[in-house]
Design a protein around this motif. Structure first.
Motif, PDB file in Angstrom:
ATOM      1  N   VAL A  74      28.929   4.218   3.777  1.00 42.51           N
ATOM      2  CA  VAL A  74      27.681   3.706   4.093  1.00 42.51           C
ATOM      3  C   VAL A  74      27.625   2.400   3.360  1.00 42.51           C
ATOM      4  CG1 VAL A  74      25.296   3.973   3.247  1.00 42.51           C
ATOM      5  CG2 VAL A  74      26.650   5.859   4.135  1.00 42.51           C
ATOM      6  N   GLY A  75      26.970   1.453   3.890  1.00 39.89           N
ATOM      7  CA  GLY A  75      26.724  -0.043   3.063  1.00 39.89           C
ATOM      8  C   GLY A  75      25.744  -0.045   2.298  1.00 39.89           C
ATOM      9  N   PRO A  76      25.576  -0.786   1.247  1.00 37.19           N
ATOM     10  CA  PRO A  76      24.427  -0.915   0.613  1.00 37.19           C
ATOM     11  C   PRO A  76      23.053  -1.379   1.243  1.00 37.19           C
ATOM     12  CG  PRO A  76      26.296  -2.230  -0.544  1.00 37.19           C
ATOM     13  CD  PRO A  76      26.756  -1.696   0.833  1.00 37.19           C
ATOM     14  N   ASP A  77      23.365  -1.952   2.344  1.00 37.92           N
ATOM     15  CA  ASP A  77      22.238  -2.351   3.119  1.00 37.92           C
ATOM     16  C   ASP A  77      21.448  -1.164   3.797  1.00 37.92           C
ATOM     17  OD1 ASP A  77      24.430  -2.303   4.623  1.00 37.92           O
ATOM     18  OD2 ASP A  77      23.472  -3.150   6.284  1.00 37.92           O
ATOM     19  N   GLU A  78      22.186  -0.248   3.652  1.00 34.46           N
ATOM     20  CA  GLU A  78      21.387   1.219   4.369  1.00 34.46           C
ATOM     21  C   GLU A  78      20.898   2.079   3.584  1.00 34.46           C
ATOM     22  OE1 GLU A  78      24.282   3.205   7.537  1.00 34.46           O
ATOM     23  OE2 GLU A  78      25.654   1.700   6.387  1.00 34.46           O
ATOM     24  N   VAL A  79      21.057   1.719   2.182  1.00 37.72           N
ATOM     25  CA  VAL A  79      20.086   2.629   1.057  1.00 37.72           C
ATOM     26  C   VAL A  79      18.767   2.223   1.022  1.00 37.72           C
ATOM     27  CG1 VAL A  79      20.062   2.984  -1.391  1.00 37.72           C
ATOM     28  CG2 VAL A  79      22.474   2.838  -0.298  1.00 37.72           C
ATOM     29  N   ASP A  80      17.713   2.994   1.209  1.00 35.94           N
ATOM     30  CA  ASP A  80      16.426   2.750   1.189  1.00 35.94           C
ATOM     31  C   ASP A  80      15.918   3.696  -0.095  1.00 35.94           C
ATOM     32  OD1 ASP A  80      16.491   5.181   2.290  1.00 35.94           O
ATOM     33  OD2 ASP A  80      15.209   5.131   3.843  1.00 35.94           O
ATOM     34  N   LEU A  81      16.570   4.396  -0.857  1.00 41.94           N
ATOM     35  CA  LEU A  81      16.259   5.174  -2.025  1.00 41.94           C
ATOM     36  C   LEU A  81      17.266   5.064  -3.034  1.00 41.94           C
ATOM     37  CD1 LEU A  81      14.303   6.824  -3.563  1.00 41.94           C
ATOM     38  CD2 LEU A  81      14.907   8.955  -2.143  1.00 41.94           C
ATOM     39  N   VAL A 100      21.355  -1.795 -11.690  1.00 40.44           N
ATOM     40  CA  VAL A 100      22.414  -1.415 -10.793  1.00 40.44           C
ATOM     41  C   VAL A 100      21.982  -1.616  -9.055  1.00 40.44           C
ATOM     42  CG1 VAL A 100      23.157   0.922  -9.825  1.00 40.44           C
ATOM     43  CG2 VAL A 100      22.496   0.819 -12.184  1.00 40.44           C
ATOM     44  N   GLN A 101      20.921  -1.704  -9.019  1.00 36.48           N
ATOM     45  CA  GLN A 101      20.411  -2.189  -7.635  1.00 36.48           C
ATOM     46  C   GLN A 101      21.144  -3.587  -7.283  1.00 36.48           C
ATOM     47  OE1 GLN A 101      16.276  -2.786  -7.238  1.00 36.48           O
ATOM     48  NE2 GLN A 101      16.606  -3.144  -4.819  1.00 36.48           N
ATOM     49  N   ASP A 102      20.904  -4.481  -8.292  1.00 36.86           N
ATOM     50  CA  ASP A 102      21.774  -5.639  -8.337  1.00 36.86           C
ATOM     51  C   ASP A 102      22.898  -5.727  -8.254  1.00 36.86           C
ATOM     52  OD1 ASP A 102      18.719  -6.635  -8.608  1.00 36.86           O
ATOM     53  OD2 ASP A 102      18.987  -7.329 -10.565  1.00 36.86           O
ATOM     54  N   ARG A 103      23.782  -4.909  -8.904  1.00 40.03           N
ATOM     55  CA  ARG A 103      25.283  -5.068  -8.871  1.00 40.03           C
ATOM     56  C   ARG A 103      25.584  -4.583  -7.851  1.00 40.03           C
ATOM     57  NH1 ARG A 103      27.800  -5.395 -14.010  1.00 40.03           N
ATOM     58  NH2 ARG A 103      26.479  -5.165 -15.979  1.00 40.03           N
ATOM     59  N   LEU A 104      25.034  -3.578  -7.018  1.00 43.74           N
ATOM     60  CA  LEU A 104      25.597  -3.101  -5.860  1.00 43.74           C
ATOM     61  C   LEU A 104      24.994  -3.893  -4.647  1.00 43.74           C
ATOM     62  CD1 LEU A 104      24.976   0.878  -6.508  1.00 43.74           C
ATOM     63  CD2 LEU A 104      27.067  -0.363  -6.097  1.00 43.74           C
ATOM     64  N   GLY A 105      24.190  -4.914  -4.888  1.00 42.45           N
ATOM     65  CA  GLY A 105      23.719  -5.597  -3.737  1.00 42.45           C
ATOM     66  C   GLY A 105      22.713  -4.820  -2.701  1.00 42.45           C
ATOM     67  N   ILE A 106      22.121  -3.781  -3.219  1.00 43.53           N
ATOM     68  CA  ILE A 106      21.214  -3.032  -2.439  1.00 43.53           C
ATOM     69  C   ILE A 106      19.816  -3.953  -2.316  1.00 43.53           C
ATOM     70  CG2 ILE A 106      19.747  -1.079  -2.260  1.00 43.53           C
ATOM     71  CD1 ILE A 106      21.944   0.375  -3.751  1.00 43.53           C
ATOM     72  N   GLY A 107      19.532  -4.143  -1.170  1.00 41.90           N
ATOM     73  CA  GLY A 107      18.195  -4.921  -0.881  1.00 41.90           C
ATOM     74  C   GLY A 107      16.925  -4.264  -1.396  1.00 41.90           C
ATOM     75  N   ARG A 108      15.867  -4.658  -0.577  1.00 43.77           N
ATOM     76  CA  ARG A 108      14.672  -3.707  -0.946  1.00 43.77           C
ATOM     77  C   ARG A 108      14.736  -2.432  -0.438  1.00 43.77           C
ATOM     78  NH1 ARG A 108       9.150  -5.441  -0.134  1.00 43.77           N
ATOM     79  NH2 ARG A 108       7.637  -3.723   0.428  1.00 43.77           N
ATOM     80  N   LEU A 141      21.112   7.070  -2.508  1.00 38.07           N
ATOM     81  CA  LEU A 141      21.877   7.058  -3.504  1.00 38.07           C
ATOM     82  C   LEU A 141      21.587   7.579  -4.899  1.00 38.07           C
ATOM     83  CD1 LEU A 141      24.845   6.232  -4.394  1.00 38.07           C
ATOM     84  CD2 LEU A 141      24.133   4.204  -4.714  1.00 38.07           C
ATOM     85  N   VAL A 142      22.161   8.603  -5.223  1.00 41.77           N
ATOM     86  CA  VAL A 142      21.856   9.246  -6.709  1.00 41.77           C
ATOM     87  C   VAL A 142      22.750   8.891  -7.697  1.00 41.77           C
ATOM     88  CG1 VAL A 142      21.146  11.196  -7.771  1.00 41.77           C
ATOM     89  CG2 VAL A 142      20.167  11.210  -5.558  1.00 41.77           C
ATOM     90  N   VAL A 182      26.260  10.475  -5.825  1.00 43.18           N
ATOM     91  CA  VAL A 182      26.376  11.142  -4.383  1.00 43.18           C
ATOM     92  C   VAL A 182      25.377  10.515  -3.424  1.00 43.18           C
ATOM     93  CG1 VAL A 182      24.588  12.619  -5.232  1.00 43.18           C
ATOM     94  CG2 VAL A 182      25.970  13.390  -3.378  1.00 43.18           C
ATOM     95  N   VAL A 183      26.007  10.239  -2.152  1.00 43.74           N
ATOM     96  CA  VAL A 183      24.933   9.653  -1.186  1.00 43.74           C
ATOM     97  C   VAL A 183      24.480  10.986  -0.351  1.00 43.74           C
ATOM     98  CG1 VAL A 183      24.998   8.158   0.857  1.00 43.74           C
ATOM     99  CG2 VAL A 183      26.396   7.823  -1.211  1.00 43.74           C
TER     100      VAL A 183
END
Length: 362
Positions: A74-81, A100-108, A141-142, A182-183
């Motif tokens: 799963v890519g960071p761009d797919e995480v919505d929670l 952590v959101q910033d470090r992983l490059g997870i968007g909105r 992503l928990v 865990v995803v």
């Protein structure tokens, strides 16, 4: 719609620290105390010789999260929670979850942070299950991350080992640092996944079993700054030893009841705080009244002896360890337990394990 486990990951900072090093830094433990703790290795973010920080909480959390995302494909761009549980953030604000959101490059995305020690990530999984099953989110992503070692450093730095009090040595032997993740994904066609969970705080009004004092708003900041130690870690070992078996027994019993599942249906019970040996001793002493756990015919697994007590990270690090060791098999029923001795909280979640990958992960 089912909330399914798509991947797991973990990260332990630095090389393992053995009891021989702890003994050199702070002195030995009485043999009976060391046997009860039963921990031989742990990892710290600090350099044990100097106290210098080698990692940050958000860094090890992001590394565990990245490992879980890679395992899930799963890519960071797919995480919505994104949900983080930790009791040791870098700052009171901003929330560590957003670092952590910033470090992983997870968007909105939606972000939550739980402060609940060893029960936090298990509680988070039940909340995530409800959100994914409602259709509000599709990929979660928990992460559980803990960095206790900075609070341990003042105990021994600049102090002769023989002068470190036994009650101060005990936390050094107990606690480790690390992160697990865990995803969880929503899948309308899945036959496995998160079934349900239960949580409760069982001793309202009772004094904390673990307390971190300092850096908060409990006293004027100028008075805290003038104190001998800015942060003090207090552990009531006797109280924790008395109530921990009760917390585990209640977590197992309540979760089975909430899911309408019998103990004989459980294939693996993940208990990061240790195996069932001390549970049986507590039952013999009359401390534990509930006995559902004795009827579990499956395997009890834990990572306590080589990871140390990991707080929020413990359940997910142990889950990842078990997954990589091949102890979790597709179609098996996994009961994940987390307990928190600071204010006596337990949580459990039942998972119908649907992972099919058997690739070794590092």
């Amino acid at each position: 719609m089912r909330a399914t486990v798509a991947g797991t990951g973990s990260f332990l900072p630095g090389e393992p620290i053995g009891n021989d090093l702890i003994e050199r830094l702070a002195g030995p433990l009485p043999a009976e105390v060391a046997e009860d703790i039963s921990i031989t290795e742990r990892h710290w973010i600090i350099d044990p010789e100097t106290g210098a920080h080698r990692f940050a909480n958000s860094e090890i959390a992001a590394r565990a999260g990245a490992a879980a995302l890679a395992d899930a494909g799963v890519g960071p761009d797919e995480v919505d929670l994104l949900v983080l549980a930790t009791a040791t953030p870098e700052y009171p604000l901003p929330p560590a979850v957003n670092l952590v959101q910033d470090r992983l490059g997870i968007g909105r995305c939606a972000t939550f942070e739980l402060r609940s020690g060893g029960a936090g990530t298990v509680q988070a999984l039940e909340l995530v299950r409800l959100l994914l099953e409602s259709g509000a989110h599709t990929t979660a992503l928990v992460i559980g991350s803990e960095t206790t070692s900075p609070a341990l450093a003042p105990i021994f730095l600049g102090v002769e080992p023989g002068k470190v009090r036994i009650r101060d040595r005990i936390p050094m032997y107990m606690f480790g640092d690390g992160a697990g993740a865990v995803v969880v994904r929503a899948d309308a066609d899945a036959t496995g996944g998160l079934v349900g969970g239960a949580t409760a705080a069982i001793a309202p009004g009772r004094a904390p079993g673990i307390q971190v004092v300092g850096g908060g708003t409990h006293a004027p900041v100028h008075e805290q700054a003038a104190a001998k130690r800015l942060v003090t870690l207090k552990v009531d070992v006797v109280a924790a030893g008395h109530l921990a078996p009760v917390l585990v027994a209640d977590a197992i019993g309540d979760t089975l009841a909430a899911c309408g599942v019998g103990p004989e249906e459980i294939d693996v019970c993940v208990v990061p705080e240790g195996n069932s040996g001390w549970m049986r001793a507590a039952m013999a002493e009359g401390t534990v009244e509930r006995d559902e756990w004795t009827k579990i015919t499956g395997e009890f697994v834990d990572s306590l002896s080589r990871r140390g007590a990991l707080g929020c990270a413990g359940p997910l690090v142990c889950l990842d360890d078990a997954a990589r060791a091949g102890q979790l098999r597709p179609g098996g029923r996994v009961l994940l337990v987390g307990i928190e001795s600071s204010k006596w909280v337990h949580a459990g979640v039942l998972v119908d394990w649907n992972r099919t990958s058997t690739e070794d992960r590092t």
